[in-house]
Scaffold this motif. Structure first.
Motif, PDB file in Angstrom:
ATOM      1  N   ASP A  39      74.429  62.048  79.655  1.00 45.27           N
ATOM      2  CA  ASP A  39      75.379  61.844  79.991  1.00 45.27           C
ATOM      3  C   ASP A  39      76.661  61.942  79.432  1.00 45.27           C
ATOM      4  OD1 ASP A  39      77.978  60.959  81.078  1.00 45.27           O
ATOM      5  OD2 ASP A  39      77.877  59.052  81.572  1.00 45.27           O
ATOM      6  N   PHE A  40      76.646  63.207  79.313  1.00 36.95           N
ATOM      7  CA  PHE A  40      77.819  63.848  78.024  1.00 36.95           C
ATOM      8  C   PHE A  40      79.294  63.104  78.253  1.00 36.95           C
ATOM      9  CE2 PHE A  40      74.983  66.549  77.354  1.00 36.95           C
ATOM     10  CZ  PHE A  40      74.199  66.724  76.424  1.00 36.95           C
ATOM     11  N   THR A  41      79.820  61.928  79.247  1.00 34.82           N
ATOM     12  CA  THR A  41      81.183  61.569  79.181  1.00 34.82           C
ATOM     13  C   THR A  41      81.220  61.058  78.279  1.00 34.82           C
ATOM     14  OG1 THR A  41      80.604  59.941  80.550  1.00 34.82           O
ATOM     15  CG2 THR A  41      81.755  62.612  81.430  1.00 34.82           C
ATOM     16  N   VAL A  42      79.927  60.066  77.643  1.00 37.04           N
ATOM     17  CA  VAL A  42      80.174  58.530  76.985  1.00 37.04           C
ATOM     18  C   VAL A  42      79.273  59.045  75.470  1.00 37.04           C
ATOM     19  CG1 VAL A  42      79.243  57.325  78.858  1.00 37.04           C
ATOM     20  CG2 VAL A  42      77.410  57.829  77.566  1.00 37.04           C
ATOM     21  N   LEU A  43      79.388  60.472  75.710  1.00 39.30           N
ATOM     22  CA  LEU A  43      79.155  60.813  74.291  1.00 39.30           C
ATOM     23  C   LEU A  43      79.959  61.718  73.456  1.00 39.30           C
ATOM     24  CD1 LEU A  43      76.200  62.435  74.241  1.00 39.30           C
ATOM     25  CD2 LEU A  43      75.523  60.137  73.859  1.00 39.30           C
ATOM     26  N   PRO A  76      76.722  48.858  82.034  1.00 44.50           N
ATOM     27  CA  PRO A  76      76.211  50.090  81.784  1.00 44.50           C
ATOM     28  C   PRO A  76      76.224  50.609  79.845  1.00 44.50           C
ATOM     29  CG  PRO A  76      77.960  50.229  82.207  1.00 44.50           C
ATOM     30  CD  PRO A  76      77.634  49.452  82.650  1.00 44.50           C
ATOM     31  N   ASN A  77      75.207  50.652  79.895  1.00 45.75           N
ATOM     32  CA  ASN A  77      74.586  51.357  78.551  1.00 45.75           C
ATOM     33  C   ASN A  77      75.122  52.195  77.595  1.00 45.75           C
ATOM     34  OD1 ASN A  77      73.957  50.820  75.727  1.00 45.75           O
ATOM     35  ND2 ASN A  77      71.831  50.550  76.537  1.00 45.75           N
ATOM     36  N   PRO A  78      76.180  53.151  77.103  1.00 46.15           N
ATOM     37  CA  PRO A  78      76.447  54.261  76.436  1.00 46.15           C
ATOM     38  C   PRO A  78      75.279  55.346  76.027  1.00 46.15           C
ATOM     39  CG  PRO A  78      78.470  52.530  76.605  1.00 46.15           C
ATOM     40  CD  PRO A  78      77.127  52.369  76.831  1.00 46.15           C
ATOM     41  N   GLU A  79      74.632  54.106  75.242  1.00 40.24           N
ATOM     42  CA  GLU A  79      73.391  54.477  74.751  1.00 40.24           C
ATOM     43  C   GLU A  79      72.023  55.051  74.982  1.00 40.24           C
ATOM     44  OE1 GLU A  79      72.581  51.729  70.841  1.00 40.24           O
ATOM     45  OE2 GLU A  79      74.312  51.699  70.785  1.00 40.24           O
ATOM     46  N   ASN A 136      74.463  55.536  79.994  1.00 42.69           N
ATOM     47  CA  ASN A 136      75.058  54.544  81.000  1.00 42.69           C
ATOM     48  C   ASN A 136      73.709  53.301  82.024  1.00 42.69           C
ATOM     49  OD1 ASN A 136      76.959  53.807  80.083  1.00 42.69           O
ATOM     50  ND2 ASN A 136      78.316  55.667  81.457  1.00 42.69           N
ATOM     51  N   ASN A 137      72.515  53.685  82.004  1.00 37.20           N
ATOM     52  CA  ASN A 137      71.466  52.920  82.685  1.00 37.20           C
ATOM     53  C   ASN A 137      71.039  51.390  81.656  1.00 37.20           C
ATOM     54  OD1 ASN A 137      70.984  55.396  83.583  1.00 37.20           O
ATOM     55  ND2 ASN A 137      70.188  56.010  82.867  1.00 37.20           N
ATOM     56  N   ILE A 138      70.369  50.828  83.164  1.00 30.96           N
ATOM     57  CA  ILE A 138      70.293  49.277  82.937  1.00 30.96           C
ATOM     58  C   ILE A 138      68.951  48.992  81.252  1.00 30.96           C
ATOM     59  CG2 ILE A 138      68.545  48.725  84.088  1.00 30.96           C
ATOM     60  CD1 ILE A 138      69.407  46.581  84.169  1.00 30.96           C
ATOM     61  N   THR A 139      69.367  48.767  80.518  1.00 28.82           N
ATOM     62  CA  THR A 139      68.042  48.694  78.917  1.00 28.82           C
ATOM     63  C   THR A 139      68.290  47.463  78.659  1.00 28.82           C
ATOM     64  OG1 THR A 139      70.194  48.746  77.309  1.00 28.82           O
ATOM     65  CG2 THR A 139      69.132  50.667  77.927  1.00 28.82           C
ATOM     66  N   VAL A 140      66.618  47.225  78.710  1.00 31.15           N
ATOM     67  CA  VAL A 140      66.322  45.268  77.563  1.00 31.15           C
ATOM     68  C   VAL A 140      66.129  45.719  76.285  1.00 31.15           C
ATOM     69  CG1 VAL A 140      64.939  43.672  78.438  1.00 31.15           C
ATOM     70  CG2 VAL A 140      66.054  44.962  80.492  1.00 31.15           C
ATOM     71  N   TYR A 141      66.906  44.504  75.890  1.00 33.12           N
ATOM     72  CA  TYR A 141      66.129  44.094  74.250  1.00 33.12           C
ATOM     73  C   TYR A 141      65.334  43.483  74.137  1.00 33.12           C
ATOM     74  CZ  TYR A 141      69.094  47.716  73.174  1.00 33.12           C
ATOM     75  OH  TYR A 141      70.292  48.981  73.680  1.00 33.12           O
ATOM     76  N   GLY A 142      63.821  43.767  74.210  1.00 31.76           N
ATOM     77  CA  GLY A 142      62.806  42.829  74.598  1.00 31.76           C
ATOM     78  C   GLY A 142      62.769  41.398  73.704  1.00 31.76           C
ATOM     79  N   PRO A 143      62.975  41.580  72.476  1.00 30.26           N
ATOM     80  CA  PRO A 143      62.515  40.323  71.384  1.00 30.26           C
ATOM     81  C   PRO A 143      63.505  39.859  71.678  1.00 30.26           C
ATOM     82  CG  PRO A 143      62.513  42.482  70.545  1.00 30.26           C
ATOM     83  CD  PRO A 143      62.845  42.967  71.697  1.00 30.26           C
ATOM     84  N   GLU A 144      65.288  39.734  71.778  1.00 24.05           N
ATOM     85  CA  GLU A 144      66.686  39.444  72.299  1.00 24.05           C
ATOM     86  C   GLU A 144      66.510  38.408  73.307  1.00 24.05           C
ATOM     87  OE1 GLU A 144      66.219  42.098  71.469  1.00 24.05           O
ATOM     88  OE2 GLU A 144      67.130  42.613  69.086  1.00 24.05           O
ATOM     89  N   VAL A 145      66.011  38.663  74.314  1.00 20.71           N
ATOM     90  CA  VAL A 145      65.540  37.990  75.999  1.00 20.71           C
ATOM     91  C   VAL A 145      64.371  37.051  75.462  1.00 20.71           C
ATOM     92  CG1 VAL A 145      65.105  38.470  78.367  1.00 20.71           C
ATOM     93  CG2 VAL A 145      66.998  40.439  77.469  1.00 20.71           C
ATOM     94  N   ARG A 146      63.569  37.142  74.875  1.00 24.61           N
ATOM     95  CA  ARG A 146      62.402  36.331  74.653  1.00 24.61           C
ATOM     96  C   ARG A 146      63.095  35.407  73.703  1.00 24.61           C
ATOM     97  NH1 ARG A 146      57.160  35.904  74.684  1.00 24.61           N
ATOM     98  NH2 ARG A 146      56.091  34.574  73.657  1.00 24.61           N
ATOM     99  N   SER A 147      63.662  35.618  73.463  1.00 18.35           N
ATOM    100  CA  SER A 147      64.687  34.591  71.667  1.00 18.35           C
ATOM    101  C   SER A 147      65.554  33.380  72.446  1.00 18.35           C
ATOM    102  CB  SER A 147      65.418  35.186  71.256  1.00 18.35           C
ATOM    103  OG  SER A 147      66.166  34.303  70.170  1.00 18.35           O
ATOM    104  N   LEU A 148      66.130  34.763  74.022  1.00 13.69           N
ATOM    105  CA  LEU A 148      67.242  33.482  74.059  1.00 13.69           C
ATOM    106  C   LEU A 148      66.335  32.480  75.340  1.00 13.69           C
ATOM    107  CD1 LEU A 148      68.347  34.333  77.521  1.00 13.69           C
ATOM    108  CD2 LEU A 148      68.956  36.472  76.361  1.00 13.69           C
ATOM    109  N   ALA A 149      65.393  33.347  75.915  1.00 18.14           N
ATOM    110  CA  ALA A 149      64.568  32.199  77.028  1.00 18.14           C
ATOM    111  C   ALA A 149      64.189  30.960  76.637  1.00 18.14           C
ATOM    112  CB  ALA A 149      63.857  33.790  77.632  1.00 18.14           C
ATOM    113  N   GLY A 150      63.391  31.466  75.216  1.00 21.76           N
ATOM    114  CA  GLY A 150      62.553  30.282  74.412  1.00 21.76           C
ATOM    115  C   GLY A 150      64.026  29.351  73.800  1.00 21.76           C
TER     116      GLY A 150
END
Length: 654
Positions: free
Chosen positions: A23-27, A492-495, A498-512
């Motif tokens: 998606d070049f509209t976000v670059l 959406p995530n421009p990086e 614009n698709n959904i992205t999950v940063y696992g270590p941070e999710v684990r941190s907040l869940a714990g």
């Protein structure tokens, strides 16, 4: 949106995993493009020199599949800009425009040791044992190797922005493609043929698709291709002219060629490092019977799930070129998920069906409902909100309130809390729907594809009659934390296009963090009437948000809960975010885990560093019989458009 499709064999296919589109509209500039290209194409791909070194060491490749996979990854990498930015159009030199800024001529450097690398791959393949299916592997290798041995250019320092024809002519000794001839009917694979690739082994099916896509990058007689100085081209020579794939690419090329602006567009991001300070005093959990006059009662609970099962094998069949190798069993070990459910229907369709089922089971008429709440984080509908759209579809002339709540995986506790507050004003039932559709918002990021599914569930939350007891005893919600946790799940995530992205270590941190806080709060609350100990001691069953079974079991254990206390249905439905807890409650009844009214602790936590829980009594009688998803019209067969078939392509290789 990146929807899945069902191919002619009835199998699920994710085109975005092997047909690269950015998606070049976000670059904004080349630095951002380079970061995306590096992540998607370079990080997993060996160079040709590295493949040669691995072959000559003699110990790296144990099977033909491993070698073919590396060759394919290298070819995706060497075509990283051509595939994502340009269309290749063979054109007679006399007909190439000389002074347009939207026509480009690739300037190339000869591939070092090309013959040696080609011979090494061919000899290594012949010496290695077949991995699964010798005939299929030979056919796939023939396609891949024809592209490999015909590669003419060095790929390490390829520029994203190609020179215009006028710019290339300024240095006439620069090299570009020259084709000895060009047949516009050269056989290529039609998109439907790529979608219909079918192999008994999931890994081979993915590689088969890769080989077709790579073949289509060079739709000419490759053995007759050479690199010649631009200044030596003759009028009747064919050259390969690059044209931007669409106007978004052209806009980016023009944007990136200009001096960088002083400021970039503001984005949701993960980079700001702001210290998060705790509140001046804790937020105590809400003891419903003590705080509210009108007490809530769960009158009905209904669920609708996606109509298509996406198994772990389906994920492997659709492996993206940016994925590391992972088996179906390794996905189970990592997440606890064997399959997830997807729908071809719009999200609001699932929500409507669940709402209708809940109303019917409760015996309530639409005109009796005082408010409609819809909890989701994946709605593509902004105006009107899904909640107000539902009121229209249900024939509600007026409600006191209808709105959407974006609380992601804490949707149920957030929704129940708001429904309980609204009961105080309307003193009539509130319709609470939780629904998500992730399947069309996942690009080629495997973490998201492994985890998420599609489903909706609806509750009718009515007022308790005079003298009655509430089903909902305790409610709690939270939001906040370090910036890295708040931005741990982004859409959406421009990086990431614009698709959904999950940063696992941070999710684990907040869940714990939240699970420990929740357990501590339950330990501080008195036991339900007639029981000794704490509120935690009075819990009969824990039905957590179905985030990732492996992660949640580990975190719950650290907080003092045993696996036997927890119920999971994630193995067959995946993580459906806001819908996950109510869907799990329905399945707990269906599975016979809940056979009589039981006290349930339902914690949720997720995107935005939100969290919350409900302690409530769930009576199996409130669960509506689950109806199957409404039928979706199947896609019509694609007409024959005259594109050469796979038989033609295979014939080209003998």
């Amino acid at each position: 949106m990146q929807p899945f499709v069902m191919n002619s064999h009835g199998r699920m296919v994710f085109p975005s995993n092997f047909l690269p589109e950015l998606d070049f509209t976000v670059l904004d500039d080349l630095d951002q493009l380079s970061a995306v290209i590096r992540r998607d194409f370079e990080d997993k791909a060996p160079s040709g020199t590295e493949i040669l070194r691995r072959i000559e060491l003699g110990s790296h490749y144990g099977s033909r599949y491993e070698l073919m996979r590396d060759v394919a990854l290298n070819l995706f990498w060497s075509n990283r800009f051509a595939m994502t930015m340009y269309e290749k159009r063979p054109t007679r030199w006399r007909d190439v425009p000389r002074h347009r800024d939207d026509v480009f001529l690739p300037v190339l450097t000869p591939w070092e040791d090309a013959d040696r690398k080609a011979a090494a791959v061919q000899n290594a393949y012949g010496a290695l044992p077949a991995t699964w299916d010798e005939a299929a592997e030979d056919r796939i290798f023939a396609v891949l190797f024809d592209v490999w041995r015909s590669r003419r250019f060095h790929a390490t320092e390829l520029p994203a922005i190609k020179p215009t024809v006028a710019q290339a002519l300024v240095v006439p000794e620069q090299l570009t493609y020259r084709l000895a001839s060009y047949d516009p009917n050269y056989p290529v694979y039609a998109q439907q043929e790529i979608l219909d690739a079918s192999q008994d082994v999931a890994e081979l099916e993915a590689l088969d698709r890769w080989s077709m896509v790579l073949h289509n990058q060079y739709p000419w007689q490759r053995s007759e291709t050479s690199l010649v100085p631009v200044g030596e081209l003759h009028d009747d020579d064919y050259v390969v002219v690059f044209h931007p794939r669409d106007h978004h690419v052209l806009d980016f090329l023009r944007r990136a060629s200009r001096p960088a602006p002083a400021t970039r567009r503001r984005r949701f991001g993960r980079s700001r490092d702001i210290e998060a300070t705790p509140p001046v005093r804790p937020y105590p959990p809400v003891r419903v019977a003590e705080q509210f006059e009108v007490l809530p009662r769960i009158e009905a609970l209904a669920a609708v799930r996606g109509e298509h099962l996406c198994t772990n094998d389906d994920l492997i069949r659709n492996s993206a070129y940016s994925w590391s190798p992972m088996s179906a069993q390794e996905i189970v070990d990592k997440t606890g998920i064997e399959s997830r459910v997807y729908t071809e229907r719009p999200l609001e369709d699932l929500a409507l069906q669940a709402a209708e089922a809940a109303l019917q089971h409760s015996g309530r008429r639409p005109e009796e409902i005082g408010a409609v709440l819809f909890c989701t984080c994946t709605s593509a509908r902004l105006i009107p909100s899904v909640a107000t759209w539902l009121t229209g579809q249900l024939g509600m002339h007026q409600t006191h309130a209808s709105c959407d709540i974006v609380a992601a995986c804490a949707g149920l506790p957030y929704g129940l809390s708001e429904a309980t507050r609204l009961l105080q004003e309307v003193r009539r039932p509130v319709l609470l729907i939780c629904g998500e559709k992730f399947s069309d918002k996942i690009g080629s990021v495997r973490t998201s594809r492994m985890i998420f599914g599609d489903a909706a569930a609806a509750m009718v939350v009515g007022p308790v009659e005079d003298g009655g007891r509430s089903d909902v005893e305790v409610l709690q919600t939270y939001a906040g934390g370090p910036v890295s946790e708040v931005n741990s799940i982004i859409w959406p995530n421009p990086e990431f296009d614009n698709n959904i992205t999950v940063y696992g270590p941070e999710v684990r941190s907040l869940a714990g963090r939240y699970l420990q806080q929740m357990i501590d709060e339950l330990r501080d609350q008195p036991a339900p009437e007639g029981r000794a100990g704490t509120l935690l001691d009075g819990i009969d069953l824990v039905v957590p948000h179905q985030a990732n079974k492996t992660m949640v079991v580990g975190l719950a254990g650290s907080a003092g809960l045993s696996p036997e206390q927890l119920y999971f249905n994630i193995a067959t439905v995946g993580n459906t975010s806001a819908a996950s807890i109510p869907l799990a409650l329905v399945d707990a009844v269906t599975d016979g885990v809940i056979t009589e009214p039981v006290r349930v602790f339902a914690p949720g936590f997720g995107a935005g560093a939100v969290g919350g829980y409900a302690v409530m009594t769930v009576d199996p009688a409130v669960v509506a019989p689950e109806s199957s998803a409404r039928e979706v019209g199947s896609e019509s067969p694609q007409p024959d458009d005259g594109t050469p078939s796979s038989d033609h392509v295979q014939a080209a290789f003998g």
